[in-house]
Structures are given as structure tokens and as C-alpha cells.
Design an enzyme around this catalytic site. Structure first.
Site, short mmCIF file in Angstrom:
data_model
loop_
_atom_site.label_atom_id
_atom_site.label_comp_id
_atom_site.label_asym_id
_atom_site.label_seq_id
_atom_site.Cartn_x
_atom_site.Cartn_y
_atom_site.Cartn_z
N CYS A 113 0.81 -1.22 0.00
CA CYS A 113 0.00 0.00 0.00
C CYS A 113 0.85 1.27 0.00
O CYS A 113 0.32 2.37 -0.20
CB CYS A 113 -0.95 0.00 1.19
SG CYS A 113 -1.97 -1.47 1.25
N HIS A 255 -3.00 6.94 2.78
CA HIS A 255 -3.41 5.67 2.20
C HIS A 255 -4.76 5.30 2.81
O HIS A 255 -4.98 5.43 4.02
CB HIS A 255 -2.39 4.57 2.48
CG HIS A 255 -2.94 3.23 2.15
ND1 HIS A 255 -3.42 2.93 0.91
CD2 HIS A 255 -3.16 2.13 2.93
CE1 HIS A 255 -3.89 1.69 0.92
NE2 HIS A 255 -3.75 1.18 2.13
N ASN A 286 -9.89 -0.07 -0.38
CA ASN A 286 -8.42 -0.04 -0.34
C ASN A 286 -7.89 -0.56 -1.67
O ASN A 286 -8.11 -1.72 -2.02
CB ASN A 286 -7.95 -0.91 0.83
CG ASN A 286 -6.44 -0.91 1.01
OD1 ASN A 286 -5.70 -0.47 0.14
ND2 ASN A 286 -5.99 -1.42 2.15
C1 LIG Z 1 -10.01 -5.94 8.93
C2 LIG Z 1 -10.70 -4.98 9.87
C3 LIG Z 1 -11.70 -4.16 9.08
C4 LIG Z 1 -11.47 -5.78 10.91
O1 LIG Z 1 -12.11 -4.91 11.83
P1 LIG Z 1 -12.04 -5.23 13.39
O2 LIG Z 1 -12.87 -4.22 14.06
O3 LIG Z 1 -10.59 -5.31 13.76
O4 LIG Z 1 -12.78 -6.61 13.47
P2 LIG Z 1 -12.25 -8.02 14.04
O5 LIG Z 1 -11.11 -8.52 13.18
O6 LIG Z 1 -11.97 -7.83 15.49
O7 LIG Z 1 -13.50 -8.95 13.80
C5 LIG Z 1 -14.67 -8.81 14.53
C6 LIG Z 1 -15.68 -9.86 14.13
O8 LIG Z 1 -16.21 -9.53 12.83
C7 LIG Z 1 -16.20 -10.70 12.00
N1 LIG Z 1 -16.04 -10.28 10.62
C8 LIG Z 1 -14.89 -10.14 9.90
N2 LIG Z 1 -15.17 -9.72 8.66
C9 LIG Z 1 -16.51 -9.58 8.58
C10 LIG Z 1 -17.38 -9.18 7.57
N3 LIG Z 1 -16.95 -8.80 6.34
N4 LIG Z 1 -18.70 -9.11 7.84
C11 LIG Z 1 -19.17 -9.46 9.05
N5 LIG Z 1 -18.39 -9.87 10.06
C12 LIG Z 1 -17.07 -9.92 9.83
C13 LIG Z 1 -15.03 -11.51 12.51
O9 LIG Z 1 -15.21 -12.86 12.16
C14 LIG Z 1 -15.12 -11.27 13.99
O10 LIG Z 1 -16.09 -12.14 14.52
P3 LIG Z 1 -15.89 -12.81 15.98
O11 LIG Z 1 -15.79 -11.65 16.93
O12 LIG Z 1 -17.12 -13.61 16.13
O13 LIG Z 1 -14.63 -13.60 15.87
C15 LIG Z 1 -9.70 -4.04 10.55
O14 LIG Z 1 -8.99 -4.74 11.54
C16 LIG Z 1 -8.67 -3.45 9.58
O15 LIG Z 1 -9.02 -2.68 8.71
N6 LIG Z 1 -7.40 -3.79 9.78
C17 LIG Z 1 -6.28 -3.28 9.03
C18 LIG Z 1 -6.30 -3.76 7.64
C19 LIG Z 1 -4.93 -3.82 7.07
O16 LIG Z 1 -3.98 -4.19 7.72
N7 LIG Z 1 -4.81 -3.47 5.76
C20 LIG Z 1 -3.62 -3.67 5.03
C21 LIG Z 1 -2.52 -2.72 5.32
S1 LIG Z 1 -2.91 -1.08 4.95
#
Ligand SMILES: CC(C)(COP(=O)(O)OP(=O)(O)OC[C@H]1O[C@@H](n2cnc3c(N)ncnc32)[C@H](O)[C@@H]1OP(=O)(O)O)[C@@H](O)C(=O)NCCC(=O)NCCS
Length: 329
Positions: A113, A255, A286
Site C-alpha cells: 500500500c 493511504h 483499499n
Molecule cells: C479488517 C478490519 C476491518 C477488521 O475490523 P475489526 O474491528 O478489527 O474486526 P475483528 O477482526 O476484530 O473482527 C470482529 C468480528 O467480525 C467478524 N467479521 C470479519 N469480517 C466480517 C465481515 N466482512 N462481515 C461481518 N463480520 C465480519 C469476525 O469474524 C469477527 O467475529 P468474531 O468476533 O465472532 O470472531 C480491521 O482490523 C482493519 O481494517 N485492519 C487493518 C487492515 C490492514 O492491515 N490493511 C492492510 C494494510 S494497509
């Protein structure tokens, strides 16, 4: 010091829109979850016959037109991408053929990214060394072709598109006044395509069955904190080096990984998110390296950047990679 002019920008988004509501039909997810956790409402998806170079081509033509030059004026084409048309040759080489810039030297930069800012960094060094006068920097991705569309935790995050910029060793107009990049390879396994390389999982029926050729996000929640810290450090590094303060920046172009990540960054920097952060993640999701390049072009074309404005592009990506560029318009 040789001045570095941002002579022109361009971008291209494929016309096909995939909304969160469309994803609800095939995945156990909801528009409400995706918007609340990421800020994404929809993303653009390349047509089956569009590869990364096909998205890059119109973005580059737009940037060349904005800079008032033609393809025969380009000394180098440097492409940031993690989704080149194929593993070999480089995406920039394929693009060169399509653009007809036969005199240009071309290669790719792999920084996930952060790819746009890393490619600008390389371009700046060539220009400052006097090795080139005009460089086309392009960041382009077809992320839709490397995600696992059955993995709701990953596939909802990504989209396709391209952004480009012409950099010239020239005074006048928008000037890149500083640029900083950093990497941390030891902790760089968070965004991973494990299969298909020269490691223990080269392409095989087994690796494909296990979907090792698709993009995986590891410890995504934890990476948000790491990302915010690196984004902020990159911003402070370029500002400190120029004797500037956060409040001197008129617009941050980050980004576009996650809206909550960017709100947290604005809090950490002590700036008003709504006023000072340029956001496209709601429309485009993204697009890895291309996100900041597209956002820069959109900010220029929509008049969000006024003459005299100080703009800070800041990026973070897999690898780990991060960086910031300061541009005085
Ligand atoms: C990926 C991201 C959106 C997840 O959000 P989050 O608030 O951290 O959510 P979590 O990973 O804690 O997941 C929470 C729950 O949602 C669920 N979940 C994940 N994706 C889902 C989706 N698309 N729809 C519904 N539920 C979803 C998970 O299974 C989890 O369920 P559980 O609590 O029963 O295990 C967030 O962490 C993020 O953007 N991270 C950075 C991304 C990144 O590194 N990008 C690349 C570099 S720039």
C-alpha cells in the site's frame, strides 16, 4: 539541490461498482458491518479483460496531458504494484509497450500500500542525481483478482484502480519538498500471498486448493495500531526535517485502508479529521499502492488543493512499509 516538480497527475477507476449490498448476496456480511468497521460502501472492479496495465494506461495518459508532455518525453516509468499483469516481466514494462514510451527505462517497485510513495522516492533520487529529467510514476492494482471472494474478513476491503504522476527536475509549480520512507521486513508477514513464489509453497494443485495464491491479512486488528504509529512517525519525520508543524499542513492525503484507522491518526496528530483528511475509501475501498495516487489526483482535480497549499501524503502498507511526502502547491 535540484527542485522536483509534481508536473501533473491522473487516475482511472473501472466503471463497474460492487456495493456492500451486492456482497451481502454472496457472503455472510452486511453493509452495516462493513461501513461501521471500515468506512467502505462500495468499490470498483476491473472487467475480466482489464489487467493492471490497462488501468494504468488511461491514468498515465491523463497525467501526461496534465503535465503538458507526451510519452516520448519520459525517461523512466516506475510502477508501484503488487498485482502486475504477470510475475515476469514487470508491470511497468507491459505498460511501456502499451503507452509507446519506447525510450523509457521501466521497472516495478513492490511496497504494497506504500507503493506510490516508494516509487516517488526512487524517482526523486534519479532526478536529484541528474540521471533523468522526467519520470512517470504510476501505482495500479487489480486487487479483485488476488483476493479470496469467499473470505469475508479480507475480500470486502479491496478494490481496483490506478493513479499516476509526472515528476520533473524543474522549478516552479507544485514542488515535492521532502519525502521519507521506511520498512520493517522482520514484521512484514501481516499482508501475505504465501503461494506461488520460490519458498516452500510454489504453485501446485495443492497450493491452489489451499488458496495460498490469494491475499491473507494476519492479525488485522493489531495491525491498525502499528499502522497508526508508523503513519504518524512518517508525518512527523518530514515535518520536523523541514522545520514545519502539523498545523502548517492544509491537507493530509493518506493511504485509504480503514476510516477508523485514519480517524485515529488524525486524533494522534491533533488535527480535525473532517477538515484536513482527504477520504476516498467510502467509494473505492483499499486499492493498495493506487489509493494515495488516486486520492492525490482527485484532490487536485476537484479543487480541494488550493494554490500555495501544503499537502502531506502519508502511507502504510504490508511488508511492513510506510512513508510520507510533503508537496507545496
Ligand atoms: C479488517 C478490519 C476491518 C477488521 O475490523 P475489526 O474491528 O478489527 O474486526 P475483528 O477482526 O476484530 O473482527 C470482529 C468480528 O467480525 C467478524 N467479521 C470479519 N469480517 C466480517 C465481515 N466482512 N462481515 C461481518 N463480520 C465480519 C469476525 O469474524 C469477527 O467475529 P468474531 O468476533 O465472532 O470472531 C480491521 O482490523 C482493519 O481494517 N485492519 C487493518 C487492515 C490492514 O492491515 N490493511 C492492510 C494494510 S494497509
Amino acid at each position: 539541490m535540484i527542485p522536483i516538480k509534481l508536473a501533473g497527475t491522473g487516475s482511472y477507476l473501472p466503471s463497474k461498482i460492487l456495493t456492500n449490498f451486492d456482497l451481502e448476496k454472496t457472503l455472510d456480511t452486511s453493509d452495516e458491518w462493513i461501513v461501521r468497521r471500515t468506512g467502505i460502501r462500495e468499490r470498483r472492479i476491473a472487467e475480466p479483460d482489464q489487467a493492471t496495465s490497462d488501468l494504468a494506461l488511461p491514468a498515465c495518459r491523463q497525467a501526461l496531458a496534465a503535465a503538458g508532455i507526451t510519452e516520448t518525453d519520459i525517461d523512466y516509468i516506475i510502477m508501484g504494484t503488487i498485482t502486475p499483469d504477470c510475475c515476469c516481466p514487470a508491470g511497468a514494462n507491459v505498460l511501456q509497450g502499451k503507452l509507446g514510451a519506447h525510450q523509457a527505462v521501466t521497472f516495478d517497485v513492490t511496497a504494497a500500500c506504500s507503493g506510490f510513495v516508494f516509487a516517488m522516492d526512487v524517482a526523486m533520487r534519479y532526478l536529484q542525481a541528474g540521471a533523468a529529467k522526467t519520470i512517470l510514476v504510476v501505482a495500479a492494482e487489480v486487487m479483485s483478482r488476488v483476493v479470496d471472494w469467499t473470505d469475508r474478513a479480507t475480500c470486502v476491503l479491496w478494490g481496483d484502480g490506478a493513479g499516476a504522476a509526472v515528476l520533473k527536475a524543474e522549478a516552479g509549480g507544485p514542488q515535492i519538498i521532502d519525502l521519507y520512507v521506511g520498512t520493517d521486513g522482520a514484521n512484514g508477514q501481516n499482508l501475505l500471498v504465501a503461494g506461488g513464489g520460490s519458498s516452500t509453497t510454489p504453485i501446485s494443485h495443492e497450493s491452489v486448493d489451499k488458496k495460498l495464491h490469494t491475499l491473507k491479512l494476519i492479525e488485522a486488528s493489531a495491525s491498525v495500531r502499528v499502522a497508526v504509529a508508523h503513519f504518524a512517525q512518517a508525518v512527523h519525520t518530514v515535518l520536523d526535517r523541514q522545520g514545519l508543524k502539523v498545523e502548517d499542513v492544509d491537507l493530509f492525503i493518506p493511504h485509504q485502508a480503514n476510516i477508523r484507522m485514519l480517524q485515529s491518526l488524525a486524533n494522534r496528530l491533533g488535527v480535525d479529521f473532517d477538515q484536513k483528511f482527504f477520504i476516498t475509501i467510502d467509494k473505492y475501498a483499499n486499492i493498495s499502492s493506487a489509493s494515495s495516487a488516486i486520492a492525490l489526483d482527485e484532490a487536485v482535480r476537484t479543487g480541494r488543493i488550493k494554490p500555495g497549499a501544503l499537502v502531506c501524503i502519508t502511507v502504510f502498507g504490508g511488508g511492513l512499509t510506510w512513508g510520507a511526502a510533503l508537496i507545496k502547491f
